[in-house]
Every structure is written in structure tokens, then in C-alpha cells.
Design a protein around this motif. Structure first.
Motif, PDB file in Angstrom:
ATOM      1  N   ASP A  38       0.825  -1.205   0.000  1.00  0.00           N
ATOM      2  CA  ASP A  38       0.000   0.000   0.000  1.00  0.00           C
ATOM      3  C   ASP A  38       0.863   1.260   0.000  1.00  0.00           C
ATOM      4  OD1 ASP A  38      -2.446   1.572   0.263  1.00  0.00           O
ATOM      5  OD2 ASP A  38      -1.861   1.862   2.353  1.00  0.00           O
ATOM      6  N   LEU A  71      -4.953   1.168  -1.005  1.00  0.00           N
ATOM      7  CA  LEU A  71      -6.114   1.375  -0.144  1.00  0.00           C
ATOM      8  C   LEU A  71      -6.693   2.786  -0.234  1.00  0.00           C
ATOM      9  CD1 LEU A  71      -4.928  -0.550   3.052  1.00  0.00           C
ATOM     10  CD2 LEU A  71      -6.285  -1.385   1.117  1.00  0.00           C
ATOM     11  N   VAL A 130     -14.164  -4.078  -0.425  1.00  0.00           N
ATOM     12  CA  VAL A 130     -12.959  -4.896  -0.563  1.00  0.00           C
ATOM     13  C   VAL A 130     -13.302  -6.376  -0.405  1.00  0.00           C
ATOM     14  CG1 VAL A 130     -10.652  -5.361   0.362  1.00  0.00           C
ATOM     15  CG2 VAL A 130     -11.566  -3.015   0.383  1.00  0.00           C
ATOM     16  N   VAL A 146      -6.775  -3.389   6.291  1.00  0.00           N
ATOM     17  CA  VAL A 146      -7.791  -2.590   5.601  1.00  0.00           C
ATOM     18  C   VAL A 146      -8.722  -1.939   6.608  1.00  0.00           C
ATOM     19  CG1 VAL A 146      -9.682  -2.605   3.939  1.00  0.00           C
ATOM     20  CG2 VAL A 146      -7.688  -4.074   3.565  1.00  0.00           C
ATOM     21  N   LYS A 200      -6.813   1.003   8.273  1.00  0.00           N
ATOM     22  CA  LYS A 200      -6.487   2.125   7.410  1.00  0.00           C
ATOM     23  C   LYS A 200      -7.723   2.760   6.775  1.00  0.00           C
ATOM     24  CE  LYS A 200      -1.706   1.061   6.124  1.00  0.00           C
ATOM     25  NZ  LYS A 200      -1.139   2.412   6.136  1.00  0.00           N
TER      26      LYS A 200
END
Length: 234
Positions: free
Chosen positions: A55, A61, A67, A81, A84
């Protein structure tokens, strides 16, 4: 410890019933800085840092809202994920059971099953803008066979991504050394604006794994079913 001295690693004694291979694996785990960091920072596996580093390099992301995590166990990538991009919807699938992760929908089923793609899209509630896969076939110790089995999973993951992604979306997947095979690479290059291979720093130097990163999905390939048609609903 004096300047210039190397830290002394944890030595693992050979125990009765433990093979030399398992002893080496345990020693490597105990002395792996990424394993220690993962424990300290609350990630379920060192693999979390592979996604973090990918990333950082590719901005995978940035702006994602939906996702799909293929081969989610034990959950390290989904955790990244979630941390973030806390507002993103995440659905993960794996043959193995996975301890619950707040805000993540987990499916324990075979991604290769006919009903799996539709189930993923139905649970996600939208076409994904990121499909990520850390799937790898169980190894049998024969390098060519292991490569072919894992590449079969990569091809299935890529096909799913190209059938379901939103325009502009991205696909990232583990591959073996040598990268994506030529036929699949041509498909990805036709479907995405950029396709690159990368080996993040947290991937062990002795490991044969690399990652293919495809970004800027151009749209549904001709003749494919749009994501909404994969749900199985009439």
C-alpha cells in the motif's frame, strides 16, 4: 550490549518428536522481527506488513470502499484494511475458520466452489474496488506442481477480479517466483492500466513469493457477467 554487537537470537532446542524442519521454522518465527512486531501491534500474522508495504508503494487502499479478501485466514490483511480504511466494507473467504474481526464479513467456504463468487458479491452489497488475494495451494514438496497449483488460484482470483471490479479498481495477488504466467499477464495488461510485480521488504528473502499489482481497471471484458449478475438472484 556494546555498539556493533549483533543481537543474540533465541535458540530452539530440538525436542523429542519435533522434526529438524519444524525446529528451523520455530526458530525462524521466534527470531523474526516482523512476527514480534505483529504481536506488539495486534496483527494476526506478519503477512499484514506485506499489504502495508504494498500500500505504501502503490496506494492500494486509497479511496477504497468495498474490498474482497481471498484467502483471508488468519485475517492480517483484513485487519490492515479495517485499520487504514475503517469505513470500507470488507468480505473475506477461506477454507479455514477465522476468528471474528469487527466490521469484516467472513465466509468459511471454498473460493473455487461455483457459488462462492456470487456469495461474495451478495455479502459485499456492491462491486468491489479492490480484490486482494493471499491464496496459495498447500505445498506437496514438488516445485513445479506447487507452482501450477498456486497459479491456478491466481488465475481464478484474477478472473473474479476482472468480472466484478468497478472501473478504476485494483487487484493484488500473491504469485510465485517468476511472476504471473504470460497468458494471464497479457489478460491483466489488457484489463488494467498498470500491471507490476513487487516483493515487499517483509517477504522473506528466501521465499519464492512475489505479488502482482494491477491497477486502473478499464471495465468489464466483453462477454463477462457484471457483478450484479453473480449474486444468483433473479
Amino acid at each position: 550490549m556494546a555498539r556493533g554487537d549483533k543481537p543474540i537470537g533465541t535458540r530452539v532446542r530440538t525436542a523429542r518428536g519435533r522434526t529438524a524442519q519444524s525446529t528451523r521454522w520455530l526458530s525462524r518465527q521466534l527470531n523474526d522481527p516482523y512476527v514480534k512486531r505483529a504481536k506488539a501491534e495486534g496483527y494476526r500474522s506478519r503477512a499484514a506488513y506485506k499489504l502495508i508495504e504494498l500500500d505504501e508503494k502503490f496506494g492500494l487502499l486509497k479511496g477504497v470502499r468495498h474490498v474482497v479478501d481471498l484467502g483471508v485466514a488468519p485475517g492480517g490483511w483484513a485487519q490492515v484494511v479495517r485499520k487504514k480504511v475503517p469505513q470500507a466494507a470488507i468480505v473475506g473467504i477461506d477454507l479455514l475458520p477465522v476468528e471474528p474481526i469487527a466490521g469484516v464479513t467472513l465466509l468459511q467456504m471454498d473460493f473455487m466452489a461455483d457459488e462462492a463468487p456470487g456469495r461474495l458479491i451478495a455479502e459485499l452489497g456492491s462491486a468491489p474496488d479492490l480484490v486482494m488475494s493471499d491464496m496459495a495451494a498447500n505445498t506437496v514438496g514438488h516445485q513445479q506442481t506447487d507452482h501450477l497449483r498456486t497459479m491456478g488460484l491466481v488465475e481464478a482470483a484474477a478472473d473474479f477480479a476482472m468480472r466484478t471490479l468497478k472501473p478504476g479498481g485494483a487487484f493484488v495477488s500473491k504469485v510465485f517466483a517468476g511472476g504471473t504466467d504470460d497468458a494471464l499477464l497479457r489478460q491483466l495488461k489488457a484489463a488494467f492500466r498498470t500491471v507490476k510485480h513487487a516483493k515487499p521488504p517483509s517477504s522473506r528473502k528466501g521465499s519464492v513469493e512475489w505479488f502482482v499489482v494491477a491497477q486502473g481497471f478499464k471495465g468489464q471484458p466483453q462477454g463477462s457477467a457484471p457483478a450484479d449478475d453473480l449474486s444468483g438472484e433473479n
